[in-house]
Design a protein around this motif. Sequence first.
Motif, PDB file in Angstrom:
ATOM      1  N   ARG A  83       0.668  -1.416   0.096  1.00  0.00           N
ATOM      2  CA  ARG A  83      -0.057  -0.145  -0.087  1.00  0.00           C
ATOM      3  C   ARG A  83       0.689   1.243  -0.082  1.00  0.00           C
ATOM      4  NH1 ARG A  83      -4.339  -1.703   4.325  1.00  0.00           N
ATOM      5  NH2 ARG A  83      -3.042  -0.353   5.682  1.00  0.00           N
ATOM      6  N   PHE A  84       0.523   2.151  -0.988  1.00  0.00           N
ATOM      7  CA  PHE A  84       1.258   3.505  -0.811  1.00  0.00           C
ATOM      8  C   PHE A  84       0.487   4.449   0.038  1.00  0.00           C
ATOM      9  CE2 PHE A  84       2.911   1.528  -4.631  1.00  0.00           C
ATOM     10  CZ  PHE A  84       4.295   1.745  -4.390  1.00  0.00           C
ATOM     11  N   VAL A  85       1.318   5.246   1.029  1.00  0.00           N
ATOM     12  CA  VAL A  85       0.493   5.786   1.970  1.00  0.00           C
ATOM     13  C   VAL A  85       1.241   7.222   2.104  1.00  0.00           C
ATOM     14  CG1 VAL A  85      -0.421   3.881   3.367  1.00  0.00           C
ATOM     15  CG2 VAL A  85       2.068   5.130   3.820  1.00  0.00           C
ATOM     16  N   LEU A  86       0.721   8.396   2.504  1.00  0.00           N
ATOM     17  CA  LEU A  86       1.225   9.505   2.113  1.00  0.00           C
ATOM     18  C   LEU A  86       1.293  10.039   3.770  1.00  0.00           C
ATOM     19  CD1 LEU A  86      -0.943  11.115  -0.575  1.00  0.00           C
ATOM     20  CD2 LEU A  86       1.391  10.288  -0.755  1.00  0.00           C
ATOM     21  N   ASN A  87       0.986   9.474   4.891  1.00  0.00           N
ATOM     22  CA  ASN A  87       1.422   9.632   6.229  1.00  0.00           C
ATOM     23  C   ASN A  87       2.001   8.880   6.899  1.00  0.00           C
ATOM     24  OD1 ASN A  87       1.171  11.559   8.313  1.00  0.00           O
ATOM     25  ND2 ASN A  87      -0.589  10.205   9.060  1.00  0.00           N
ATOM     26  N   PRO A  88       3.297   9.013   7.193  1.00  0.00           N
ATOM     27  CA  PRO A  88       4.123  10.374   7.038  1.00  0.00           C
ATOM     28  C   PRO A  88       4.516  10.572   5.601  1.00  0.00           C
ATOM     29  CG  PRO A  88       5.591   8.612   7.776  1.00  0.00           C
ATOM     30  CD  PRO A  88       4.147   7.977   7.636  1.00  0.00           C
ATOM     31  N   PRO A  89       4.760  11.887   5.247  1.00  0.00           N
ATOM     32  CA  PRO A  89       5.124  12.049   3.951  1.00  0.00           C
ATOM     33  C   PRO A  89       6.440  11.641   3.864  1.00  0.00           C
ATOM     34  CG  PRO A  89       5.356  14.180   5.183  1.00  0.00           C
ATOM     35  CD  PRO A  89       4.639  13.067   6.098  1.00  0.00           C
TER      36      PRO A  89
ATOM     37  N   TYR B 130     -10.405  16.725   6.784  1.00  0.00           N
ATOM     38  CA  TYR B 130     -10.494  15.409   6.187  1.00  0.00           C
ATOM     39  C   TYR B 130      -9.106  14.969   6.029  1.00  0.00           C
ATOM     40  CZ  TYR B 130     -11.943  11.744   2.995  1.00  0.00           C
ATOM     41  OH  TYR B 130     -12.290  10.490   2.212  1.00  0.00           O
ATOM     42  N   ALA B 131      -8.591  14.306   6.799  1.00  0.00           N
ATOM     43  CA  ALA B 131      -7.173  13.641   7.097  1.00  0.00           C
ATOM     44  C   ALA B 131      -6.650  13.090   5.852  1.00  0.00           C
ATOM     45  CB  ALA B 131      -6.997  12.498   8.247  1.00  0.00           C
ATOM     46  N   PRO B 132      -7.436  12.245   4.951  1.00  0.00           N
ATOM     47  CA  PRO B 132      -6.635  11.909   3.610  1.00  0.00           C
ATOM     48  C   PRO B 132      -6.247  13.198   2.922  1.00  0.00           C
ATOM     49  CG  PRO B 132      -8.661  10.539   4.155  1.00  0.00           C
ATOM     50  CD  PRO B 132      -8.921  11.657   5.144  1.00  0.00           C
ATOM     51  N   LEU B 133      -6.996  14.137   2.794  1.00  0.00           N
ATOM     52  CA  LEU B 133      -6.688  15.497   2.055  1.00  0.00           C
ATOM     53  C   LEU B 133      -5.529  16.126   2.634  1.00  0.00           C
ATOM     54  CD1 LEU B 133      -7.467  17.370  -0.362  1.00  0.00           C
ATOM     55  CD2 LEU B 133      -9.401  18.165   0.982  1.00  0.00           C
ATOM     56  N   ALA B 134      -5.646  16.209   3.889  1.00  0.00           N
ATOM     57  CA  ALA B 134      -4.607  16.974   4.724  1.00  0.00           C
ATOM     58  C   ALA B 134      -3.303  16.192   4.508  1.00  0.00           C
ATOM     59  CB  ALA B 134      -4.734  17.007   6.132  1.00  0.00           C
ATOM     60  N   HIS B 135      -3.209  15.048   4.484  1.00  0.00           N
ATOM     61  CA  HIS B 135      -1.838  14.143   4.314  1.00  0.00           C
ATOM     62  C   HIS B 135      -1.338  14.411   2.801  1.00  0.00           C
ATOM     63  CE1 HIS B 135      -3.488  11.241   7.587  1.00  0.00           C
ATOM     64  NE2 HIS B 135      -2.702  12.441   8.176  1.00  0.00           N
ATOM     65  N   GLY B 136      -2.336  14.195   1.882  1.00  0.00           N
ATOM     66  CA  GLY B 136      -1.918  14.632   0.433  1.00  0.00           C
ATOM     67  C   GLY B 136      -1.614  16.194   0.148  1.00  0.00           C
ATOM     68  N   ALA B 137      -2.064  16.937   1.009  1.00  0.00           N
ATOM     69  CA  ALA B 137      -1.592  18.254   0.675  1.00  0.00           C
ATOM     70  C   ALA B 137      -0.347  18.695   1.267  1.00  0.00           C
ATOM     71  CB  ALA B 137      -2.558  19.339   1.723  1.00  0.00           C
ATOM     72  N   VAL B 138       0.159  17.939   2.309  1.00  0.00           N
ATOM     73  CA  VAL B 138       1.430  18.122   2.946  1.00  0.00           C
ATOM     74  C   VAL B 138       2.463  17.616   2.196  1.00  0.00           C
ATOM     75  CG1 VAL B 138       2.832  17.207   4.826  1.00  0.00           C
ATOM     76  CG2 VAL B 138       0.566  17.970   5.408  1.00  0.00           C
ATOM     77  N   LYS B 139       2.103  16.633   1.280  1.00  0.00           N
ATOM     78  CA  LYS B 139       3.097  15.947   0.498  1.00  0.00           C
ATOM     79  C   LYS B 139       3.361  16.658  -0.710  1.00  0.00           C
ATOM     80  CE  LYS B 139       6.090  12.706  -1.392  1.00  0.00           C
ATOM     81  NZ  LYS B 139       7.209  13.194  -0.963  1.00  0.00           N
ATOM     82  N   ILE B 140       2.272  17.119  -1.223  1.00  0.00           N
ATOM     83  CA  ILE B 140       2.309  17.717  -2.517  1.00  0.00           C
ATOM     84  C   ILE B 140       2.739  19.266  -2.376  1.00  0.00           C
ATOM     85  CG2 ILE B 140       0.605  19.056  -4.236  1.00  0.00           C
ATOM     86  CD1 ILE B 140      -1.236  16.609  -3.936  1.00  0.00           C
ATOM     87  N   ARG B 141       2.638  19.803  -1.363  1.00  0.00           N
ATOM     88  CA  ARG B 141       3.106  21.226  -1.254  1.00  0.00           C
ATOM     89  C   ARG B 141       4.845  21.143  -1.422  1.00  0.00           C
ATOM     90  NH1 ARG B 141       2.467  23.771   4.480  1.00  0.00           N
ATOM     91  NH2 ARG B 141       3.833  25.418   4.011  1.00  0.00           N
ATOM     92  N   ARG B 142       5.298  20.024  -0.872  1.00  0.00           N
ATOM     93  CA  ARG B 142       6.975  19.800  -0.861  1.00  0.00           C
ATOM     94  C   ARG B 142       7.438  19.856  -2.347  1.00  0.00           C
ATOM     95  NH1 ARG B 142       8.335  18.585   4.568  1.00  0.00           N
ATOM     96  NH2 ARG B 142      10.440  18.220   3.956  1.00  0.00           N
ATOM     97  N   GLU B 143       6.521  19.175  -3.094  1.00  0.00           N
ATOM     98  CA  GLU B 143       6.902  19.106  -4.478  1.00  0.00           C
ATOM     99  C   GLU B 143       6.532  20.483  -5.405  1.00  0.00           C
ATOM    100  OE1 GLU B 143       4.698  15.772  -6.099  1.00  0.00           O
ATOM    101  OE2 GLU B 143       5.333  14.195  -4.315  1.00  0.00           O
TER     102      GLU B 143
END
Lengths: 161, 264
Positions: A83-89, B130-143
């Motif tokens: 599974r690919f997860v984004l938390n932690p980034p 919405y946690a899944p959105l928050a996690h995505g946003a944190v990652k995308i921001r860095r890119e």
Amino acid sequence: MTERISETLETALWEALQEVKDPEIPTVSVVELGMVHRVAAEGGRVTVEMLPTFVGCPALDILRRDVTARLAQVDGVEEVEVRFVLNPPWTSDRITPEGRRKLAEFGLAPPPAADGPAIPPECPYCGARDTAIENLFGPTACRAIFYCKACRQPFEGLKPV
Amino acid sequence: MKVEQAAQVLDRPMYKAALIDFLYQLADDELLLGHRDSEWLGLAPDIEEDVAFSSIAQDEVGHATLFYHLLSELGEGKADDLAFGRPAAVRRNARLVERPNGDWAYTIVRHLVYDVFEAVRLEALASSSYAPLAHGAVKIRREERYHLLHMETWFTRLGQAGGEARERVERAVAAVWADLGDLFSLGAHEALLVAEGILPITRNELARRWEARMKPLFEAAQLAWPGAPQPAMEDGRLGQHSADLDALLETMSEVYRIDPQARW
């Protein structure tokens, strides 16, 4: 998902993951790149949580296939889910010291520790610090192109993210 | 209230409807701009820009994929169908990103304006309820920082260059500004989005933060600040689009329409 996993199996799984290399950087493993977040097992069913280096990385399907195939060979493993997860980034400071050394050996400058996109890294060929950014973008989403003013070589490096 | 995963919103129809509408805004913005970026392949001013825009296109489409995936988890269907099978009238992107690329100056100004907006939006989304959105946003921001840095560099360079470059940038700014109103629109569910903390700031606050970051860039490029964006007469977030979007969807979905089962 239960975290119950025997120590022997856990060691075997991490050792197997150490053999799975980045599809485009064959000297560095997914473990050394810091892409493996968690490994769990319940009976013969193994779940691996991985962190994509970049959200749009096109190598994810290949990584999933390679990880699944390698772990399926481990004794006692019946089923593998990646599974690919984004938390932690994933961030570039997850790359291990060994991973950084192997990147440089491959000719790819490891990302500078400083957390900024505009700092050129040391030249992986001659070690000089007098380098310049050629292009913030390179052949893959995670790489940038630099130029070494000392040995006059262009070189690639992993972007700090 | 913090929502950890998709299953938790299924029995909250208002929250779910607002979240879905907003995820379409994010996904459609990124997909269309990503497609426009990819249209520069082989045509950019130099080979470095071919490389840069290919990479940026790949990032933007990758981010769109993530948002479509979040929609899939909410029962909206498969990501490919959402990306390629939806007509213009249900698209939620801002009108700015459906415009053709124009010249290089237009491309840079449009992208810069959007990237600054996106930086502000992602920053706020890092604390989305919405946690899944928050996690995505944190990652995308860095890119996204790389896209922004690239566009800032070009914008300053073109503005300071004077002559034809500067004239073209000024024309591009005028054209982009005429299209800016609905970039800040949050669509039909704004009140709920903000109240529920899906996007924890209002459109006015988004616009204020955007303006505060844009002004120094105009100063650095030695360009006159064109003033605050005017409210839009037509709103892409409500499905009101230009003919440019029809043409773009026609091109973008050609392979999908020939074979909806195709994998790529």
